[in-house]
Design an enzyme around this catalytic site. Structure first.
Site: not given
Ligand code: ADP
Length: 804
Positions: A680, A723
Site C-alpha cells: 500500500s 489508516k
C-alpha cells in the site's frame, strides 16, 4: 607298691605353696614373700639348698599349720635366689623327688618336716608302655587343640625315656588345679600316675572339645545375632518397601477410583487399564514409574466426558456482549448470528471465527465474553512463536518431562470437553525443521477430523469436536493460507478517539478503580481529561496502553488517599502531568513544510494504522537503487514498480529519461526498527520519487495510500479505517485513497470523516496532480536540482549532492 620302695627319711625346711605345686624334674620360678617361707628358704640355703615344697590345701590360709598342708610334696633344690627390693625373694627351684611328710618340727619361725623320700618304682610292663603311648597321643591332641603349649615341648617330651620323668613333665605341662595335681604327685606308682594323667588329659580334651563346642555355639549365637540383625535390617527395608507397597496399593486404588469416575472412552480406558497394570508391577522408584504416573495423571484428569450445558438464549447473549464491550457492533452482530445458527442446528460445524485487529482492541476479552454468554469454560493458548509441531500435538511419552500439546493442556485447564478455546496470535505461527505446526492446527480446527485428534503424548484420540475454537490475529496477511481458508475473518479495526473515550468511561476506568480498591466517587475525572490521556499519553489503535495509564493514575490516587488527601480528588487536564508525567506524544506530526523528495503514506502494521514518511535522495552515480528502513519484500517490489512507472512516464513528468543511468537513488523509510511491508505504500514511493526527480515539492498536509501497477493504476488497500484514524491522530487533513476503497468509507466514524478531506484516485497521474506543487508555484526551484536535506533544502539553486 610302697613296700617295694626304698625309703629314706630326712628333715628339711618346708615351704608351703599357695595355689601351685611342683613335680619332680620341673624347674619352676617362685616368688616368696611370707616371713616363714623366707626363713625356710634361708635355712635351706644355709644347708645344701634343699627344701621341701608342699601345697597348702587352702590357698587362702596365710599362716599355714601342718594340718593345712598336703602330706605329699616335692623335695627341691634351689637353683637360684634373687632378693627383690620389697623383701621378696625370687627363686628358681628344681623338683628332685616326691616326699611324704612324716612329721613336723617347729623351728624358729619356719616349718621343718621330717620327710620320707619316695623312690620311684620301675615298671616297664606292656600296660605301662601302652599307657605311656596313650598319654603321649592324647597329649599331642591336647597340644594341638589347646594351642597353649609350644610344639617344641612336645618333641622334647617325646624324647624322654624315663617314664617317671616323662609322666611328671607331661603333668607339669597340663593346665591343672592344685587339687588335680596333688593326686598325680601322690601317685607313686607309674602306672597309676599314667592312668591319672590319661584320665586328666582326656578330661581336659573333653573340656577343650566342650569349650570348642561352646565357642562354636557362641560363635553361632553371635552369627545368629548378627544374622538376626541383618535380617531385621532387611526386614525393615522390606517393611519400608511393604509400606510403600501400601502406598502403591492405595495409589493404584486411587487411580482405579478416578478411572471409574472419569468415564473414559473405550480406547482410552483400555490404555489406562493397561498402563495401570504395568504400573502396579514396577519398582516405585523406577524412572519408568514416574513416566507412567505422569501419563496416568494426565489421562485421568482430562475432561473426556465432562460437558457444560450451553446457554443459547440470544437476548441474554446480546446483553452480556453489550455489557462487556462498547461498540464493535459488527462483531457482536456476527457472534449473535453464529449463536443463533447453532441454536437451530446443533450439528452445525461452522467455520472458525478469527478476530483480526491490532493489540488492545478487545479480541481476547471478546472471546471471553463469548464463553460467558454461552456459559462455557474458557481457555486461551498463545501461538506466538510456536514453531514446533510438538507444541500443538505433544511430545512422545518416552521423552523425559514429556507433556501433551497445548490443545490438550488447554482442555485440562478448561476442565470440560466443550470449552471455548482461544488460539491467540495465529499470525505468529512459524514453521521450521521441527515440523509444521500449521498442519497440526489444521487438524485441530477441521470439524471432519478433530473428533479423533491424536496427541503424541496421550496416544489415544481425543474428541475435540465439541470445542468451540476462536482465533485471533494482528494482521491478516501473515496468517498461513490454508488456515485462513478455514476461518471466517472478523476484522476489528482500531478505535477512534471518541470510541476510546467511551470505552474508558464505561469500562476501563471502573475496572481499574475497582482493581485498586477505590470508589468511583473518590475521583472526579472529566471527558477532557480522558481525551488528553488518549491523545497525549497514548498512541495506539487499541486501548491497552490507555488502560495502563488509567491504572497508573489509580495507583497514584490510592497513595494520595492513604496519605490522607482530601476527597474527592479532582483530575483535571492541568493536573494530569502530576499523575502521568510529561506529555508523551506531540499531536502534530505532519511535516512542517512542503518538501521535495518526502511524501507521507499511511501504513497498517500489527500495531494498527500509522503514518509513514518516505524519503528519496538522488546522488550522481550509476543507477543504483538502495532501499533502507527494514522494508519487506512486497514493499521493495512496490519501489521497483514505482521506479519502472516513472521511467516509462519520464517525458510527461519532465524528468531526465536517463536518470536511472546517471544517478543513484536511495529510498528510505525512517523508524527503521519497525519492519514495514505491504503494497500500500506504492503510490507514496512513486510520489516521493517523482518529487525528487522533478524537483516539485510535496504538499505537507497530504497523506496517501494505494498500491501501484506498472501502468500507474492505483489498486485498493486494506485497513482503511486504521489508516484514516492514524492520519487523523497525526493531524493530516487531506487523504488520497484508491477509488475502489470508497465502499469502506462507511466504516469510518462520522466525526473522523468530517475532519478529513478524502479524495479518491485510480491513477498515479491523479495522485501526482493532487500531491505535487506545480513547478511554477515554486519558481525558485530549478528543474531537477535540489538536495532534500535539512540544511540546504532552502537554498535556491540546490546543486546535486555530489559523490565525495
Ligand atoms: P487484544 O486481545 O485485542 O489484544 P484485549 O482483549 O486484551 O485486547 O483488550 C485489552 C483491554 O481493553 C481489555 O481489558 C479489554 O477489556 C479492553 N477493551 C478492549 N476493547 C474494548 C471495548 N470495545 N469495550 C470495552 N473494553 C474493551
Amino acid at each position: 607298691m610302697a613296700d617295694n620302695q626304698e625309703l629314706k627319711q630326712r628333715t628339711y625346711p618346708l615351704l608351703a605353696l599357695r595355689g601351685m605345686l611342683i613335680f619332680p624334674h620341673m624347674v619352676t620360678p617362685l616368688e616368696v614373700g611370707r616371713e616363714r617361707s623366707i626363713k625356710a628358704l634361708e635355712e635351706a640355703m644355709s644347708q645344701n639348698k634343699q627344701i621341701v615344697l608342699a601345697a597348702q590345701i587352702e590357698a587362702s590360709v596365710v599362716d599355714p599349720q601342718p594340718e593345712d598342708i598336703y602330706e605329699y610334696g616335692t623335695l627341691c633344690e634351689v637353683k637360684q635366689l634373687l632378693k627383690l627390693p620389697e623383701g621378696q625373694i625370687r627363686v628358681l627351684v628344681e623338683g628332685l623327688a616326691r616326699i611324704k611328710v612324716q612329721s613336723y618340727v617347729e623351728n624358729e619361725g619356719y616349718l621343718k618336716a621330717s620327710v620320707l623320700i619316695i623312690e620311684e618304682d620301675y615298671d616297664d610292663g606292656l600296660e605301662v608302655q601302652a599307657l605311656r603311648r596313650s598319654v603321649l597321643q592324647r597329649f599331642e591332641d591336647y597340644v594341638r587343640i589347646s594351642k597353649k603349649i609350644p610344639a617344641e615341648v612336645l618333641s622334647s617330651i617325646n624324647s624322654i625315656d624315663d617314664p617317671h620323668r616323662f609322666a611328671d613333665t607331661v603333668a607339669g605341662q597340663l593346665q591343672l588345679t592344685v587339687e588335680e595335681r596333688q593326686p598325680l604327685l601322690e601317685a607313686v606308682s607309674i602306672k597309676l600316675r599314667f592312668e591319672r594323667i590319661l584320665h586328666l588329659i582326656i578330661k581336659e580334651l573333653d573340656l577343650l572339645e566342650l569349650e570348642k563346642k561352646i565357642q562354636q555355639r557362641v560363635r553361632k549365637q553371635m552369627e545368629r545375632t548378627q544374622r538376626e540383625f541383618y535380617l531385621r535390617e532387611q526386614m525393615k527395608a522390606i517393611q519400608t518397601e511393604l509400606g510403600d507397597r501400601d502406598d502403591r496399593v492405595s495409589e493404584v486404588e486411587d487411580y482405579k477410583k478416578k478411572l471409574k469416575n472419569a468415564k473414559l472412552p473405550k480406547e482410552a480406558k483400555a490404555k489406562v487399564v493397561h498402563e495401570l497394570h504395568r504400573f502396579e508391577r514396577m519398582p516405585p522408584m523406577a524412572a519408568e514409574a514416574v513416566v507412567v504416573r505422569n501419563y496416568l495423571d494426565w489421562m485421568l484428569v482430562l475432561p473426556w466426558s465432562k460437558t457444560t450445558k450451553d446457554r443459547l438464549d440470544i437476548d441474554q447473549a446480546e446483553e452480556v456482549l453489550e455489557a462487556d464491550h462498547y461498540g464493535l457492533e459488527k462483531v457482536k452482530q456476527r457472534i449473535l448470528e453464529y449463536l443463533a445458527v447453532r441454536q437451530l442446528s446443533k450439528e452445525l460445524k461452522g467455520p472458525i471465527l478469527c478476530l483480526v485487529g491490532p493489540p488492545g482492541v478487545g479480541k481476547t476479552s471478546l472471546a471471553r465474553s463469548i464463553a460467558n454468554t454461552l456459559d462455557r469454560k474458557f481457555a486461551r493458548l498463545s501461538l506466538g512463536g510456536v514453531r514446533d509441531e510438538a507444541e500443538i500435538r505433544g511430545h512422545r511419552r518416552t521423552y523425559v518431562g514429556a507433556l501433551p500439546g497445548r490443545i490438550i493442556q488447554a482442555l485440562k485447564t478448561a476442565g470440560s470437553k466443550n470449552p471455548v478455546i482461544l488460539l491467540d496470535e495465529v499470525d505468529k505461527l512459524t514453521s521450521d525443521f521441527r515440523g509444521d505446526p500449521t498442519s497440526a492446527l489444521l487438524e485441530v480446527l477441521d470439524p471432519e477430523q478433530n473428533n479423533t485428534f491424536s496427541d503424541h503424548f496421550l496416544e489415544v484420540p481425543f474428541d475435540l469436536s465439541q470445542v468451540m475454537f476462536l482465533t485471533t490475529a494482528n494482521v491478516l496477511h501473515s496468517i498461513p493460507g490454508p488456515l485462513r481458508d478455514r476461518m471466517e475473518i472478523i476484522e476489528i479495526p482500531g478505535y477512534t478517539e471518541l470510541e476510546k473515550l467511551e470505552i474508558a468511561k464505561r469500562h476501563l476506568w471502573e475496572k481499574q478503580i475497582k482493581a485498586h480498591g477505590l470508589h468511583l466517587d473518590q475521583i472526579n475525572i472529566s471527558d477532557n481529561t480522558f481525551l488528553k490521556i488518549i491523545n497525549d499519553y497514548t498512541r495506539e489503535a487499541g486501548v491497552r496502553s490507555l488502560e495502563r495509564q488509567l491504572a497508573g493514575i489509580c495507583r497514584k490516587v490510592a497513595t494520595e488517599i492513604v496519605r490522607g488527601a482530601q476527597l474527592p480528588i479532582r483530575l483535571s487536564v492541568l493536573s494530569l502531568s502530576k499523575y502521568l508525567g510529561a506529555v508523551r506524544y506531540q499531536h502534530q506530526v505532519v511535516e512542517p513544510e512542503d518538501r521535495i523528495g518526502v511524501a507521507t503514506g499511511l501504513a497498517y502494521t500489527s500495531f494498527g494504522g500509522e503514518i509513514l514518511t518516505i524519503e528519496v535522495t538522488i546522488i550522481k552515480g550509476k543507477g543504483k537503487l538502495t532501499l533502507t528502513g527494514k522494508l519487506g519484500d512486497v514493499m521493495q517490489e512496490s519501489a521497483q514498480a514505482a521506479m519502472s512507472y516513472i521511467r516509462s512516464r519520464a517525458n510527461q513528468l519532465s524528468i531526465d529519461p536517463d536518470f536511472h543511468e546517471k544517478y543513484d537513488i536511495h529510498i528510505h523509510v525512517p523508524e527503521g526498527a519497525v519492519p514495514k511491508d505491504g503494497p500500500s505504500a506504492g503510490i507514496t514511493i512513486a510520489t516521493a520519487l517523482t518529487s525528487a526527480l522533478s524537483g516539485r515539492a510535496v504538499r505537507k498536509e497530504i497523506a496517501m495510500t494505494g498500491e501501484i501497477t506498472l501502468r500507474g493504476r492505483v489498486l485498493p488497500i486494506g485497513g482503511l479505517k486504521e489508516k484514516l484514524l492514524a492520519a487523523h491522530r497525526a493531524g493530516i487533513t487531506h487523504i488520497l485513497i484508491p477509488s475502489q476503497n470508497e465502499k469502506d468509507l462507511e466504516e469510518i466514524p462520522e466525526n473522523v470523516r468530517r475532519k478529513l478531506r478524502i479524495d479518491f484516485v485510480d491513477h498515479m497521474d491523479a495522485v501526482l496532480a493532487w500531491a505535487l506543487i506545480p513547478k511554477a508555484a515554486k519558481s525558485d526551484q530549478e528543474e531537477l536540482y535540489f538536495i532534500p536535506t535539512e540544511d540546504v533544502s532552502n537554498q535556491t539553486h540546490s546543486p546535486w549532492m555530489e559523490e565525495q
